[in-house]
Design an enzyme around this catalytic site. Sequence first.
Site, PDB file in Angstrom:
ATOM      1  N   GLU A  85      34.677 -10.124  66.835  1.00 42.71           N
ATOM      2  CA  GLU A  85      35.988 -11.106  66.875  1.00 42.71           C
ATOM      3  C   GLU A  85      35.665 -11.778  68.364  1.00 42.71           C
ATOM      4  O   GLU A  85      36.283 -11.101  69.487  1.00 42.71           O
ATOM      5  CB  GLU A  85      37.179 -10.894  66.598  1.00 42.71           C
ATOM      6  CG  GLU A  85      37.576 -10.542  65.266  1.00 42.71           C
ATOM      7  CD  GLU A  85      37.597 -11.688  64.350  1.00 42.71           C
ATOM      8  OE1 GLU A  85      37.445 -11.486  63.298  1.00 42.71           O
ATOM      9  OE2 GLU A  85      37.512 -12.887  64.802  1.00 42.71           O
ATOM     10  N   GLU A 119      33.332 -22.185  76.448  1.00 38.95           N
ATOM     11  CA  GLU A 119      34.766 -21.568  76.348  1.00 38.95           C
ATOM     12  C   GLU A 119      35.034 -21.499  77.800  1.00 38.95           C
ATOM     13  O   GLU A 119      34.554 -20.710  78.509  1.00 38.95           O
ATOM     14  CB  GLU A 119      34.575 -20.400  75.472  1.00 38.95           C
ATOM     15  CG  GLU A 119      36.112 -19.839  75.527  1.00 38.95           C
ATOM     16  CD  GLU A 119      36.253 -18.420  74.893  1.00 38.95           C
ATOM     17  OE1 GLU A 119      35.533 -17.451  75.211  1.00 38.95           O
ATOM     18  OE2 GLU A 119      37.237 -18.297  74.005  1.00 38.95           O
ATOM     19  N   LYS A 148      40.622   1.700  72.844  1.00 38.78           N
ATOM     20  CA  LYS A 148      40.262   1.425  74.155  1.00 38.78           C
ATOM     21  C   LYS A 148      40.779   0.262  74.554  1.00 38.78           C
ATOM     22  O   LYS A 148      40.150  -1.111  74.234  1.00 38.78           O
ATOM     23  CB  LYS A 148      38.739   1.526  74.294  1.00 38.78           C
ATOM     24  CG  LYS A 148      38.179   1.853  75.621  1.00 38.78           C
ATOM     25  CD  LYS A 148      38.652   0.942  76.815  1.00 38.78           C
ATOM     26  CE  LYS A 148      37.942  -0.287  76.860  1.00 38.78           C
ATOM     27  NZ  LYS A 148      38.366  -1.341  77.816  1.00 38.78           N
ATOM     28  N   CYS A 170      41.817 -17.350  71.977  1.00 39.06           N
ATOM     29  CA  CYS A 170      40.714 -17.746  71.373  1.00 39.06           C
ATOM     30  C   CYS A 170      40.593 -18.891  70.436  1.00 39.06           C
ATOM     31  O   CYS A 170      39.692 -19.538  70.252  1.00 39.06           O
ATOM     32  CB  CYS A 170      40.243 -16.286  70.414  1.00 39.06           C
ATOM     33  SG  CYS A 170      41.351 -15.757  69.488  1.00 39.06           S
TER      34      CYS A 170
HETATM   35  P1  NAD Z   1      35.642  -8.656  77.241  1.00 39.18           P
HETATM   36  O1  NAD Z   1      34.518  -9.223  76.522  1.00 39.18           O
HETATM   37  O2  NAD Z   1      35.579  -8.918  78.870  1.00 39.18           O
HETATM   38  O3  NAD Z   1      36.472  -7.414  77.045  1.00 39.18           O
HETATM   39  C1  NAD Z   1      36.800  -6.963  75.861  1.00 39.18           C
HETATM   40  C2  NAD Z   1      37.015  -5.703  75.824  1.00 39.18           C
HETATM   41  O4  NAD Z   1      35.930  -5.135  75.788  1.00 39.18           O
HETATM   42  C3  NAD Z   1      37.940  -4.738  76.849  1.00 39.18           C
HETATM   43  O5  NAD Z   1      38.840  -3.889  76.540  1.00 39.18           O
HETATM   44  C4  NAD Z   1      36.612  -4.425  77.752  1.00 39.18           C
HETATM   45  O6  NAD Z   1      36.972  -3.356  78.567  1.00 39.18           O
HETATM   46  C5  NAD Z   1      35.657  -4.040  76.873  1.00 39.18           C
HETATM   47  N1  NAD Z   1      34.236  -4.253  77.204  1.00 39.18           N
HETATM   48  C6  NAD Z   1      33.783  -4.633  78.259  1.00 39.18           C
HETATM   49  N2  NAD Z   1      32.419  -4.185  78.359  1.00 39.18           N
HETATM   50  C7  NAD Z   1      32.176  -3.529  77.181  1.00 39.18           C
HETATM   51  C8  NAD Z   1      30.973  -3.076  76.596  1.00 39.18           C
HETATM   52  N3  NAD Z   1      29.692  -3.078  77.447  1.00 39.18           N
HETATM   53  N4  NAD Z   1      31.032  -2.175  75.837  1.00 39.18           N
HETATM   54  C9  NAD Z   1      32.250  -1.990  75.046  1.00 39.18           C
HETATM   55  N5  NAD Z   1      33.377  -2.349  75.423  1.00 39.18           N
HETATM   56  C10 NAD Z   1      33.481  -3.503  76.582  1.00 39.18           C
HETATM   57  O7  NAD Z   1      36.708 -10.026  76.851  1.00 39.18           O
HETATM   58  P2  NAD Z   1      38.354 -10.165  77.713  1.00 39.18           P
HETATM   59  O8  NAD Z   1      37.996 -11.125  78.844  1.00 39.18           O
HETATM   60  O9  NAD Z   1      39.183  -9.204  77.712  1.00 39.18           O
HETATM   61  O10 NAD Z   1      38.974 -11.324  76.600  1.00 39.18           O
HETATM   62  C11 NAD Z   1      38.528 -12.588  76.441  1.00 39.18           C
HETATM   63  C12 NAD Z   1      37.559 -12.939  75.258  1.00 39.18           C
HETATM   64  O11 NAD Z   1      38.212 -12.698  74.035  1.00 39.18           O
HETATM   65  C13 NAD Z   1      37.410 -14.534  75.112  1.00 39.18           C
HETATM   66  O12 NAD Z   1      36.177 -14.888  74.870  1.00 39.18           O
HETATM   67  C14 NAD Z   1      38.273 -14.886  73.806  1.00 39.18           C
HETATM   68  O13 NAD Z   1      37.849 -15.866  73.017  1.00 39.18           O
HETATM   69  C15 NAD Z   1      37.966 -13.600  72.935  1.00 39.18           C
HETATM   70  N6  NAD Z   1      38.851 -13.474  71.978  1.00 39.18           N
HETATM   71  C16 NAD Z   1      38.707 -13.418  70.530  1.00 39.18           C
HETATM   72  C17 NAD Z   1      39.707 -13.437  69.968  1.00 39.18           C
HETATM   73  C18 NAD Z   1      39.159 -13.583  68.145  1.00 39.18           C
HETATM   74  O14 NAD Z   1      40.028 -12.994  67.338  1.00 39.18           O
HETATM   75  N7  NAD Z   1      38.292 -14.291  67.996  1.00 39.18           N
HETATM   76  C19 NAD Z   1      40.970 -13.121  70.068  1.00 39.18           C
HETATM   77  C20 NAD Z   1      41.049 -12.799  71.340  1.00 39.18           C
HETATM   78  C21 NAD Z   1      40.345 -12.992  72.169  1.00 39.18           C
END
Ligand code: NAD
Length: 496
Positions: free
Chosen positions: A251, A386, A177, A285
């Site tokens: 992550e 963040e 997804k 991240c």
């Molecule tokens: P997000 O949490 O908004 O979304 C991530 C994914 O989760 C998307 O595909 C979204 O559609 C899905 N999602 C949203 N709500 C959900 C739910 N209730 N249940 C299941 N899935 C759901 O994050 P984002 O804005 O897409 O990404 C940015 C964040 O990701 C930042 O906090 C960043 O630090 C983190 N990030 C971490 C790493 C790492 O490896 N530690 C790498 C890249 C990004």
Amino acid sequence: MSHNDLHQNFIGGKWMPSVSQASFENRNPANTDDVIGHFPDSQIEDINQAVAAATTAFHQWRLVPAPKRAELIFRAAERLTDRKADYARAMTREMGKVLTEAAGDVQEAIDMSYYMAGEGRRQFGQTTPAELPNKFAMSVRQPLGVCGLISPWNFPMAIPSWKIMPALVCGNTVVLKPAPETPLSAAHLVKILEDVGVPPGVVNMVHGGADIGAALTRHSGVQVISFTGSNTTGRLVAQACAPDFRRCHLEMGGKNAIIVMDDANLELAIDGAVWGGFGTSGQRCTAASRVIVHQKVYKAFLEGFTERTRRLRVGDGQDPSVQVGPLVRLSQMEKVLSYIRIGMDEGAKRLIGGRRLESGAYAKGFFVEPTIFGDVDPNMRIAQEEIFGPVSAVIPCDDLAQAIAIANRVSYGLSAAIYTQDINKAFTAMRDLHTGIFYVNASTIGAEVHLPFGGVKATGNGHREAGQAALDFFSEWKSIYVDFSGKLQRAQIDRE
Ligand code: NAD
């Protein structure tokens, strides 16, 4: 909407629309007039179909020898290499990162594919003497079943590949997804896997947002969830997995620090602060959103850092001369601008940047000037939370011990770096910083695929992506004892 604009889910080896027939738009964040395509706004029924296809495919796929599974992954790496330039251009258009970085994102998927292809012949277990005579003991890796993979938008091809490739080589099937901001790059990766002959149902992809992500995490047919994204979402994912004891890998965010000591090569440290703070417009991240600088070099560092940042070219990442692209979407830009206001209200000194760029060529995009705050107190919100944008908080310090204490005083623990010529300081920091990744004389970004990737504290839940660690997440150990003595032998009891 033209036919070419309309993209589909991939379920059981077929490209198909959502059962709802509804779709959502994907637009270029550098120019919102540019519509990239329409993608299925999927429903729970689409998730159900994808999980059913993955469940059926698992019965065959787990029995395909791992080296054979790996050959398909190897071919995927080759095809990705052939199409790297096209996919990079599409990625820049889709989420804004500049072309060289988008090419790096595709390269990361290539690297992960080659690496995991190698793991097809290396899924070593242990053979070990048994404690009883005429008895054989060993351990083997076994696949888990259907993996639900949920990815963010900032590494649109790399992160899906970090999850898909180890899952497949271990013999699992997957339902991906992807983030709704970057569905096209995920679709490119999935199409490659189809083209190289991965059997129907082994890889499935369902587009959409939070609702269907949540449905995937709750689905009883899914054995594993691997999630990368924000802490707010990660907590919901963990809660959804808990009632069924579903294995789940999280992550999440970071608030990564570079420490610059008084003996550092300052030019190098400034290179690292610029690249770490403003690469991918700070939407990594592992972005260096804090720089902790020794008092003795504080003034010189700030001057150089500000000067170098002033020269950065902000614009559409498709222009090769641009170094900083747009933010991914309106809400992300608003969040960054609100943190800039918070920083000013908290009394941090704004040294450069701080505004939205909106005239002329910037008018249709989500551009924010690279921003540096100086004299930041480590307790300020801009030094704790963040931001995920081009904002760097510079914090003065008196010595290494204080720098380490400041660096550790955040809830996250993903990456950190130190610039110093003193090996004792470098090793002390390496030992004492609470992060999953650490760099000496290099910025907080730059992970390679064959080492474990992930963080401690609120960044993760103890698992790691990439490296051998990925195999540990996507497989389960089975310990096997073969007794060829022909009689009852009782471990721990028959000791004579
Ligand atoms: P997000 O949490 O908004 O979304 C991530 C994914 O989760 C998307 O595909 C979204 O559609 C899905 N999602 C949203 N709500 C959900 C739910 N209730 N249940 C299941 N899935 C759901 O994050 P984002 O804005 O897409 O990404 C940015 C964040 O990701 C930042 O906090 C960043 O630090 C983190 N990030 C971490 C790493 C790492 O490896 N530690 C790498 C890249 C990004």
